[in-house]
Structures are given as C-alpha cells and as structure tokens.
Design a protein around this motif. Structure first.
Motif, PDB file in Angstrom:
ATOM      1  N   GLY A 109     -16.831  -2.467   2.229  1.00  0.00           N
ATOM      2  CA  GLY A 109     -16.423  -3.294   3.374  1.00  0.00           C
ATOM      3  C   GLY A 109     -16.099  -4.700   2.907  1.00  0.00           C
ATOM      4  O   GLY A 109     -16.682  -5.689   3.345  1.00  0.00           O
ATOM      5  N   CYS A 110     -15.097  -4.790   2.031  1.00  0.00           N
ATOM      6  CA  CYS A 110     -14.869  -6.024   1.251  1.00  0.00           C
ATOM      7  C   CYS A 110     -14.244  -7.150   2.056  1.00  0.00           C
ATOM      8  O   CYS A 110     -14.137  -8.273   1.549  1.00  0.00           O
ATOM      9  CB  CYS A 110     -13.997  -5.716   0.042  1.00  0.00           C
ATOM     10  SG  CYS A 110     -12.339  -5.127   0.484  1.00  0.00           S
ATOM     11  N   ASP A 146     -12.161  -1.286   2.264  1.00  0.00           N
ATOM     12  CA  ASP A 146     -12.462  -1.625   3.648  1.00  0.00           C
ATOM     13  C   ASP A 146     -11.760  -0.600   4.525  1.00  0.00           C
ATOM     14  O   ASP A 146     -10.703  -0.077   4.160  1.00  0.00           O
ATOM     15  CB  ASP A 146     -11.997  -3.037   3.998  1.00  0.00           C
ATOM     16  CG  ASP A 146     -12.752  -3.612   5.185  1.00  0.00           C
ATOM     17  OD1 ASP A 146     -13.622  -4.493   4.983  1.00  0.00           O
ATOM     18  OD2 ASP A 146     -12.480  -3.167   6.335  1.00  0.00           O
TER      19      ASP A 146
END
Ligand SMILES: C[S@@+](CC[C@H](N)C(=O)[O-])C[C@H]1O[C@@H](n2cnc3c(N)ncnc32)[C@H](O)[C@@H]1O
Length: 229
Positions: free
Chosen positions: A68-69, A89
C-alpha cells in the motif's frame, strides 16, 4: 472533510472496504492536489526513517516490498538503501502518480491487491514495510490483513509495521482504526518474532500513539526468491 467522510462512509456501508482508496486518489488528481488525500505528505514516514537511522540496514543483494505504497516515498527510501524494491497499491491512480513522480526510480511500482497478490511474492521478500495499512481496513478484516502482510516475509526476513496505536479499544473511532497492542501481537501468530517496539505518546494525538514494530521470520537468511531475477 465532511465530503470525504461521506464518500468513505458510502463505500463502507456498501460493504466495500477497499474502493474508497482509489476514489480518494482520483479525486485528488482531479483537484490537482495530492495532499487532499489525508495521509499524503509527499515525504517518507518518519517512523521508517527512524528505523533506518537506528539500524543502518544494507539492502544490497536483498529484496524489499512496500505494501500500500501510496505515492511512493517510502519505496524510494528502500531503493536508496540498495533493496531491489517492489511497491504496490490497489489504487491505479496512486501507482500512476508514483511513476510520474519518480520516473527514473529503480522501484517496480505495481497495481496489486494485498488480498490477491502474485503467487511468487509469497515469503519472497527480505524486508516488508507495512505503513498505516492494517489500521486503514475495518476491524473485522484485522487478522486477515495482518496474515496477508506477514505472508510476504521470507525466512530470515524482516517486517516493519508502522501506524497508530491505542491502549483501549473504546478510544478508537474509525476509519482509521488504530491497533491495540494485543492486535499487534497478531503478527506473532503468523510466525514472526518481535524484535522491538517503539512507541511515542504524542500529546497532539492522545489517546492515540505512534509506533513502529520490527518483526523477524526465523529461518536461514538469503532463502528468499528475489523478484525479477
Ligand atoms: C492509509 S494509506 C497509507 C499509505 C502509505 N503506506 C503511507 O504510509 O502513507 C493506505 C494505503 O493502502 C492502500 N490499500 C488499501 N487497501 C489495499 C489493498 N487491498 N491492496 C493494496 N493496497 C491497498 C491504499 O490505496 C492506500 O494507499
């Protein structure tokens, strides 16, 4: 803000715990301001920097994964340390933004869902960073989310969990849903051993606190399957 909460609530009421992330990023892109997404600061997480300064990790010859960058700042830090880094993500807009912001980055920015990742990522990474992910998903998904994050850690590998904590369950609203220390222990139920936990009681955030926690999966180091080899 009311508008934002209404959007999130609409998704959650329809049983959609994930779709609102893309909706928020897409709206921010339309408005031309990424900082309208509440967690976006266009900078790495200070907890990640603190962990890096403390441990001076050397990522050369190792693989890193950022879950989930968001807009990619934490992934850039891992790459700068030498990790061959994948960052993913669920939001296509966020990943497009990462690629635009860091066009020459060695990071592989990928659209992927934490709950349906590529099979080759299973126990494949030497360093996994989970920043503000578990708390962003509803409580009933907590154990499943922790398990999905832990599954990326290779034998001998490390997981760094960063987020907001709370001492008493009744002190949290949501979203986000900060973790209790008991919930952080879910990582240990996934075969990870806690190496250290740092906590800050920031008066501005009370009763919440910030934390980072480092976990290790015991096993022979270097047994990870490195991405793109
Ligand atoms: C609260 S934000 C945190 C972003 C970033 N890690 C940070 O620390 O600022 C949660 C991120 O996780 C992503 N996300 C949520 N559910 C996901 C899923 N199922 N798979 C992959 N990413 C997801 C969101 O799109 C969002 O970028």
């Amino acid at each position: 803000m009311d508008d934002l909460h209404a959007l999130i609530r609409r998704h959650l009421e329809q049983g959609d715990a994930i779709g609102w992330f893309e909706a928020l990023y897409a709206r921010a892109q339309e408005e031309g301001d990424p900082c309208t997404v509440p967690w976006v600061h266009m900078a790495p997480r200070r907890e990640l920097l603190e962990w890096v300064f403390q441990g001076q990790p050397n990522g050369h010859g190792r693989s890193g994964l950022v879950i989930g960058c968001g807009l990619g700042d934490d992934a850039q830090i891992l790459a700068g340390l030498g990790y061959r880094t994948v960052a993913f993500d669920v939001s296509p807009t966020a990943i497009r933004w990462c690629r635009e912001r860091f066009p020459d980055s060695p990071v592989e920015f990928v659209v992927a869902d934490l709950f349906h990742p590529p099979a080759e990522w299973h126990r494949a990474f030497d360093l996994v960073v989970e920043g503000f992910i578990v708390q962003a998903l509803p409580l009933e998904m907590r154990a499943e989310t922790v398990a999905a994050c832990a599954a990326f850690v290779a034998p001998g590998g490390t997981l760094l969990a960063i987020g907001l904590g709370v001492d008493r369950e009744e002190e949290r609203g949501g979203p986000p849903w900060p973790l209790t220390l008991e919930e952080l222990a879910l990582y240990e139920a996934q075969g990870l051993r806690r190496i250290q936990l740092q906590r800050w009681d920031d008066p501005e955030k009370a009763p919440l606190f910030r934390y980072w926690a480092e976990y290790r999966r015991d096993g022979p180091p270097g047994s990870s399957r490195r991405p793109q080899e």
